[in-house]
Design a protein around this motif. Structure first.
Motif, PDB file in Angstrom:
ATOM      1  N   ASP A  59       0.810  -1.237   0.000  1.00  0.00           N
ATOM      2  CA  ASP A  59       0.000   0.000   0.000  1.00  0.00           C
ATOM      3  C   ASP A  59       0.834   1.274   0.000  1.00  0.00           C
ATOM      4  OD1 ASP A  59      -2.361  -1.541   0.037  1.00  0.00           O
ATOM      5  OD2 ASP A  59      -2.200  -1.764   2.203  1.00  0.00           O
ATOM      6  N   GLY A  60       2.138   1.168  -0.143  1.00  0.00           N
ATOM      7  CA  GLY A  60       2.965   2.375  -0.272  1.00  0.00           C
ATOM      8  C   GLY A  60       3.323   2.980   1.063  1.00  0.00           C
ATOM      9  N   PRO A  61       4.372   3.767   1.088  1.00  0.00           N
ATOM     10  CA  PRO A  61       4.942   4.248   2.358  1.00  0.00           C
ATOM     11  C   PRO A  61       4.050   5.242   3.097  1.00  0.00           C
ATOM     12  CG  PRO A  61       6.061   5.284   0.491  1.00  0.00           C
ATOM     13  CD  PRO A  61       5.162   4.234  -0.069  1.00  0.00           C
ATOM     14  N   ASP A  62       3.085   5.815   2.416  1.00  0.00           N
ATOM     15  CA  ASP A  62       2.214   6.772   3.093  1.00  0.00           C
ATOM     16  C   ASP A  62       0.944   6.134   3.639  1.00  0.00           C
ATOM     17  OD1 ASP A  62       4.029   8.792   2.635  1.00  0.00           O
ATOM     18  OD2 ASP A  62       3.038   9.512   0.817  1.00  0.00           O
ATOM     19  N   ALA A  63       0.859   4.802   3.549  1.00  0.00           N
ATOM     20  CA  ALA A  63      -0.324   4.127   4.096  1.00  0.00           C
ATOM     21  C   ALA A  63      -0.364   4.325   5.624  1.00  0.00           C
ATOM     22  CB  ALA A  63      -0.274   2.643   3.752  1.00  0.00           C
ATOM     23  N   PRO A  64      -1.585   4.435   6.199  1.00  0.00           N
ATOM     24  CA  PRO A  64      -1.712   4.737   7.648  1.00  0.00           C
ATOM     25  C   PRO A  64      -0.975   3.757   8.552  1.00  0.00           C
ATOM     26  CG  PRO A  64      -3.838   4.924   6.526  1.00  0.00           C
ATOM     27  CD  PRO A  64      -2.880   4.367   5.519  1.00  0.00           C
ATOM     28  N   VAL A  65      -0.857   2.507   8.100  1.00  0.00           N
ATOM     29  CA  VAL A  65      -0.236   1.507   8.988  1.00  0.00           C
ATOM     30  C   VAL A  65       1.207   1.896   9.349  1.00  0.00           C
ATOM     31  CG1 VAL A  65       0.578   0.034   7.094  1.00  0.00           C
ATOM     32  CG2 VAL A  65       0.116  -0.984   9.351  1.00  0.00           C
ATOM     33  N   TYR A  66       1.882   2.647   8.456  1.00  0.00           N
ATOM     34  CA  TYR A  66       3.287   3.003   8.717  1.00  0.00           C
ATOM     35  C   TYR A  66       3.445   4.321   9.462  1.00  0.00           C
ATOM     36  CZ  TYR A  66       3.581  -0.397   4.952  1.00  0.00           C
ATOM     37  OH  TYR A  66       3.409  -1.515   4.175  1.00  0.00           O
ATOM     38  N   ALA A  83      14.491   5.628  10.574  1.00  0.00           N
ATOM     39  CA  ALA A  83      14.976   6.132   9.279  1.00  0.00           C
ATOM     40  C   ALA A  83      15.376   4.957   8.393  1.00  0.00           C
ATOM     41  CB  ALA A  83      16.161   7.074   9.460  1.00  0.00           C
ATOM     42  N   GLY A  84      15.222   5.131   7.106  1.00  0.00           N
ATOM     43  CA  GLY A  84      15.614   4.075   6.160  1.00  0.00           C
ATOM     44  C   GLY A  84      14.947   4.297   4.817  1.00  0.00           C
ATOM     45  N   ASP A  85      15.500   3.659   3.792  1.00  0.00           N
ATOM     46  CA  ASP A  85      14.902   3.802   2.453  1.00  0.00           C
ATOM     47  C   ASP A  85      13.477   3.278   2.441  1.00  0.00           C
ATOM     48  OD1 ASP A  85      16.374   1.146   2.707  1.00  0.00           O
ATOM     49  OD2 ASP A  85      15.204   0.800   0.903  1.00  0.00           O
ATOM     50  N   TRP A  86      13.166   2.381   3.395  1.00  0.00           N
ATOM     51  CA  TRP A  86      11.807   1.837   3.471  1.00  0.00           C
ATOM     52  C   TRP A  86      10.836   2.862   4.077  1.00  0.00           C
ATOM     53  CZ3 TRP A  86      11.186   1.107   8.825  1.00  0.00           C
ATOM     54  CH2 TRP A  86      12.389   0.993   9.561  1.00  0.00           C
ATOM     55  N   LEU A  87      11.328   4.002   4.491  1.00  0.00           N
ATOM     56  CA  LEU A  87      10.472   5.126   4.915  1.00  0.00           C
ATOM     57  C   LEU A  87      10.566   6.238   3.878  1.00  0.00           C
ATOM     58  CD1 LEU A  87      11.309   4.936   8.687  1.00  0.00           C
ATOM     59  CD2 LEU A  87       9.035   4.648   7.675  1.00  0.00           C
ATOM     60  N   SER A  88      10.539   5.839   2.625  1.00  0.00           N
ATOM     61  CA  SER A  88      10.635   6.813   1.533  1.00  0.00           C
ATOM     62  C   SER A  88       9.865   6.306   0.328  1.00  0.00           C
ATOM     63  CB  SER A  88      12.091   7.036   1.136  1.00  0.00           C
ATOM     64  OG  SER A  88      12.525   6.032   0.224  1.00  0.00           O
ATOM     65  N   HIS A  89       9.774   7.166  -0.664  1.00  0.00           N
ATOM     66  CA  HIS A  89       9.113   6.796  -1.915  1.00  0.00           C
ATOM     67  C   HIS A  89      10.094   6.226  -2.928  1.00  0.00           C
ATOM     68  CE1 HIS A  89       4.972   8.208  -1.249  1.00  0.00           C
ATOM     69  NE2 HIS A  89       5.551   8.942  -0.321  1.00  0.00           N
ATOM     70  N   THR A  90      11.337   6.021  -2.526  1.00  0.00           N
ATOM     71  CA  THR A  90      12.299   5.355  -3.413  1.00  0.00           C
ATOM     72  C   THR A  90      12.986   4.235  -2.643  1.00  0.00           C
ATOM     73  OG1 THR A  90      13.989   7.000  -2.873  1.00  0.00           O
ATOM     74  CG2 THR A  90      12.750   7.356  -4.895  1.00  0.00           C
ATOM     75  N   VAL A  91      12.174   3.251  -2.265  1.00  0.00           N
ATOM     76  CA  VAL A  91      12.720   2.098  -1.543  1.00  0.00           C
ATOM     77  C   VAL A  91      13.813   1.456  -2.385  1.00  0.00           C
ATOM     78  CG1 VAL A  91      11.052   0.427  -2.451  1.00  0.00           C
ATOM     79  CG2 VAL A  91      12.044   0.075  -0.184  1.00  0.00           C
ATOM     80  N   HIS A 126      19.072   7.322  -2.159  1.00  0.00           N
ATOM     81  CA  HIS A 126      18.291   8.566  -2.124  1.00  0.00           C
ATOM     82  C   HIS A 126      17.227   8.516  -1.022  1.00  0.00           C
ATOM     83  CE1 HIS A 126      16.001  11.984  -3.833  1.00  0.00           C
ATOM     84  NE2 HIS A 126      14.917  11.229  -3.763  1.00  0.00           N
ATOM     85  N   GLY A 127      16.491   7.412  -0.976  1.00  0.00           N
ATOM     86  CA  GLY A 127      15.435   7.281   0.028  1.00  0.00           C
ATOM     87  C   GLY A 127      15.999   7.245   1.433  1.00  0.00           C
TER      88      GLY A 127
END
Lengths: 547, 547
Positions: free
Chosen positions: A493-500, A515-523, A527-528
């Motif tokens: 569901d993408g990084p902006d989904a409420p669960v995150y 912090a991490g690329d998994w908290l970005s839009h370029t996993v 850059h992320g």
């Protein structure tokens, strides 16, 4: 500074602008923190500004103590940025190197994968392999870090028309490597022929004006290098039958030698309109890719090495896996094994958790069920690579391929040719770079079996030299690397989904960040990781200045 | 060795194979010369083989004396290759540098054009500009010379999706620079939408099987990133309406920041199906180009400099224009002004004429009317470039363009961003690279006017910094460079047309040869100059061994 009197957004903004104008960025950040603008998840995060010692001098406060779990790019970037304002940072890294998945291996490097595959790199001195990230897009913030850290760059050739496309099963010329330029020319040619025919026969009269129809056919003649209209002969009008764009098997030379075009002249239409060819176009059109990518000269790990140097080696504890986190109202406590030895504890004002979310979820912590649920929603991706060092660069001399990627339908998926050291003696190919089931297949083997399988497939494209010229190799299965266990994350569901959302605001009782690329839009991209680090650092800094 | 007894082609070939097997390449070449295989224009020229001293040792003959007119790439390549077998070569170069149009200018270089425009290069130390050739395709023999001569290479980014397309008049978003990636995405998108619609409506049922129709639509969905079919709604089926492939005006960041797509979302179809966009695709599909080209690190003139070093500086006479050629049965005599001074004459066994054919035609010679006619059939092309040195690399930092080319419809035609020295302090853009009428326009101006015109156009794309950050500049109009007078040649009817045949065999009474890119199928490329040189050298060598 009380919140009273600055209730409306407009008033807040005016107030902040005034603070910023008179007192500098540090004071403004402090004011923003006081106004609670940043820690509430429904207001936009403040833009990143470079931290500096002056921020604290102006505010009269002293820098806080921060413990950072994980010494990958995100963790190092946090320590680096916080260090600019004098924060007392400690980075705890479980593995024996800093950089996480940004790992460049050279002679002597040792890795034992989960499952027991143990290797010691035996590459020739001066040879290296980027086992993780290998390319940077020009627009990425990673480029800014390279500039700031004085890391010299060179081009990584992401798309090379002179590399091959090879399909074993079906698709273009099964079992026969084709130059990418021929495949692209055939695709352009067929699409143009079909569209010109349809346009000429009036099929698009509803969509196109007469003027546009004429322009379109003219455009297609150029785009696809197709033949002319033959009045009264629709069959033979606008026919694509190859051209010099497909390349030559013998290249044009001096007078008397016009060259010999690549044969067979044209792949059949049905071999071109396939998923394999579609993938080629989709890849180069992905906004994270481009014909021109960049890489640090000498290895991608120039980035973590420069960050670590700026942070100070003594602040990065290697071989120090974290064993538990307790967040409290006044401080956060992090327990870890010091250099693989006895368990110790660091108390700090703030903690930043980086690394694989699933592994963070395995730690004892008091950050609450929402955090735990968020961490466990991510899905791990498998990824693997093998580096093959050759005694001579036959791909340049014989195949005339200088960098770029050959795409295949075999389970190696692709071969990367080195975008560095052209015409030098030796070089390292990436003999497979695969993901998912293919990566699982290779990861389950010992190194010798991985190498044997990769060579058997490469021989089909490049012939016996692919085996006979090999000097040595090194392979990695990222899903089996301790303390990482994945190539990158899927983010349902993408990084902006409420669960995150619990990961993007101070969690637990409020002193722990992520912090991490998994908290970005370029996993999966540095850059992320960098931008997530900047966001987290900004939040800590404004809070630190405000309290 | 008499010709008797080796009359038939098959017998000749058998004979030569036997000679080659037993006596080595040198003896075989000698035998071929004796058989007169190479000097007749209807037999294929023998393949190039590296010459060596051993050739003469084996044949018991001594190396001949050769005078080479013109010290461009073709002339230097001839001297270099002949030198490997010990030929006594003299290169006569009319200009004050060796390399011809392969000219890299640095601080202090002086040039006075015909017409009087005089410049002294004032670039910062370490900065340079390739005023002539700037890129090498991977397949070209130029790459082999770089390898042989130990010239280190780096990528020249011929196609960069992050560079701009800018049309002032019409075409895409007049007056507004668009990223190349957006233009390409729109072209793929529209072509896919139109072709999918036509296919779905049955317009191609005669050309495609039902299975291919389905495959094609699936392919187009991927290729063009178009929408799905909406049953019963052909208008809204397969619609292209942009996508992430077009790029972002604000790039995706950390959680909460998905980025902002490039606006306006999509250029209208009529702005995409234009000649300007067609040119973009045609260029990258040209077999002499590719996404990845190469260049010597430090300047293209590394090639002539390495050749000159290998030949020996004392064998290259600069400032020594030729004034006449007399070919005779026993020797060829070449008259020239020695370093701009008195006229001297060199007598040699062979002469090789390189340089612009029209200028050779202006020399007094006795090579006959067929040679004269051939030389005068070529047509000169005008070409110009300006190098703009900037105090800072704003195109990298602000525009995020690392190498590559911006294409325009203005008379500058294009801007080249440097594919070297990324993130260093300064850099040199090529502010125009144009040909034909546009080159004539700029060439007719003095340097200040050329600069002013180039800047005024660049400002439209890049804004005021294009003017304010400029440090200094240098321009060249190739059609006004003494002793060259052209960028490259047009070859009416192609290089294998009968009119040029007298240039591909010993002319006059037979001791004078020709070499140059204009005697190849890749005019204007060093590849052509090298291969033409190899062909000529091979012919001289086999003749020299035979007589």
């Amino acid at each position: 500074m009380a919140e009273a009197g600055v209730g409306s957004g407009l008033t807040r903004r005016r107030f902040l602008r005034a603070v910023g104008r008179t007192s500098g960025a540090g004071a403004m950040l402090a004011a923003m923190g006081a106004l609670d603008l940043a820690v509430s998840s429904d207001t936009p995060w403040p833009p990143f500004r470079q931290l500096s010692y002056a921020d604290f001098r102006l505010s009269g406060r002293s820098a806080a103590k921060v413990v950072i779990v994980g010494g990958g790019v995100a963790g190092l970037a946090c320590a680096y940025e916080l260090g600019k304002a004098g924060y007392d940072c400690t980075v705890l890294e479980a593995n024996h190197w800093a950089g996480g998945r940004n790992l460049t291996v050279r002679n002597g490097f040792e890795l034992t994968e989960l499952g027991g595959v143990k290797q010691r790199v035996g590459f020739t001195e001066g040879q290296y392999m980027n086992t993780g990230p290998g390319r940077i897009a020009q627009w990425m913030v990673t480029m800014d870090y390279c500039r700031e850290l004085n890391i010299p760059l060179e081009v990584f050739s992401d798309v090379n028309h002179d590399a091959y496309v090879f399909n074993e099963k079906d698709g273009m010329q099964p079992g026969h490597p084709l130059r990418r330029r021929a495949v692209v020319a055939d695709a352009y040619g067929y699409l143009s022929e079909l569209l010109a025919k349809a346009t000429d026969q009036g099929a698009l009269d509803k969509r196109l004006t007469p003027e546009d129809r004429e322009k379109l056919i003219e455009f297609l003649r150029q785009f696809g290098n197709i033949g002319r209209k033959r009045p009264g002969d629709p069959e033979r009008s606008f026919v694509y039958d190859g051209g010099s764009a497909r390349g030559y098997s013998r290249w044009p030379g001096a007078t008397g030698d016009p060259g010999v075009r690549t044969e067979p002249k044209v792949a059949p239409l049905s071999q071109i309109i396939t998923k394999e060819v579609g993938d080629i176009f989709e890849f180069v059109m992905d906004y994270k890719h481009a014909t021109v990518m960049m890489q640090p000269i000498g290895g991608m790990d120039a980035i973590p090495r420069a960050l670590a140097k700026a942070i100070g080696a003594q602040k990065i504890k290697l071989n120090s896996p974290v064993t538990g986190i307790t967040d409290g109202p006044d401080r956060v406590s992090v327990r870890y094994r010091d250099n693989g030895g006895p368990e110790r504890q660091i108390d700090a004002d703030y903690c930043i958790l980086t690394g694989s979310p699933q592994l963070l979820a395995r730690l004892p912590h008091n950050l609450g069920p929402d955090v735990q649920k968020a961490l466990n929603t991510y899905q791990m991706n498998e990824a693997g690579k093998i580096g093959l060092e050759y005694r001579r660069r036959w791909w340049e001399i014989e195949d005339r391929i200088y960098g770029g990627v050959t795409e295949t339908d075999m389970d190696i998926r692709r071969i990367w040719y080195p975008s560095t050291g052209y015409h030098s003696e030796r070089g390292i190919l990436v003999g497979y770079y695969n993901t998912g089931d293919n990566a699982v297949t290779y990861g389950a083997m010992n190194h010798a079996a991985r190498e044997a399988r990769a060579l058997a497939q490469g021989v089909k494209i490049h012939g016996p030299k692919y085996r006979t010229e090999l000097a040595r190799s090194f392979s990695i299965a990222w899903h089996r690397v301790p303390y990482l266990e994945n190539g990158w994350q899927n983010i349902p569901d993408g990084p902006d989904a409420p669960v995150y959302a619990p990961l993007s605001r101070p969690s637990g009782s409020g002193r722990t960040y992520f912090a991490g690329d998994w908290l970005s839009h370029t996993v999966s991209w540095q850059h992320g990781a960098f931008l997530s680090a900047r966001k987290t650092v900004t939040a800590i800094h404004q809070r630190s200045l405000a309290h």
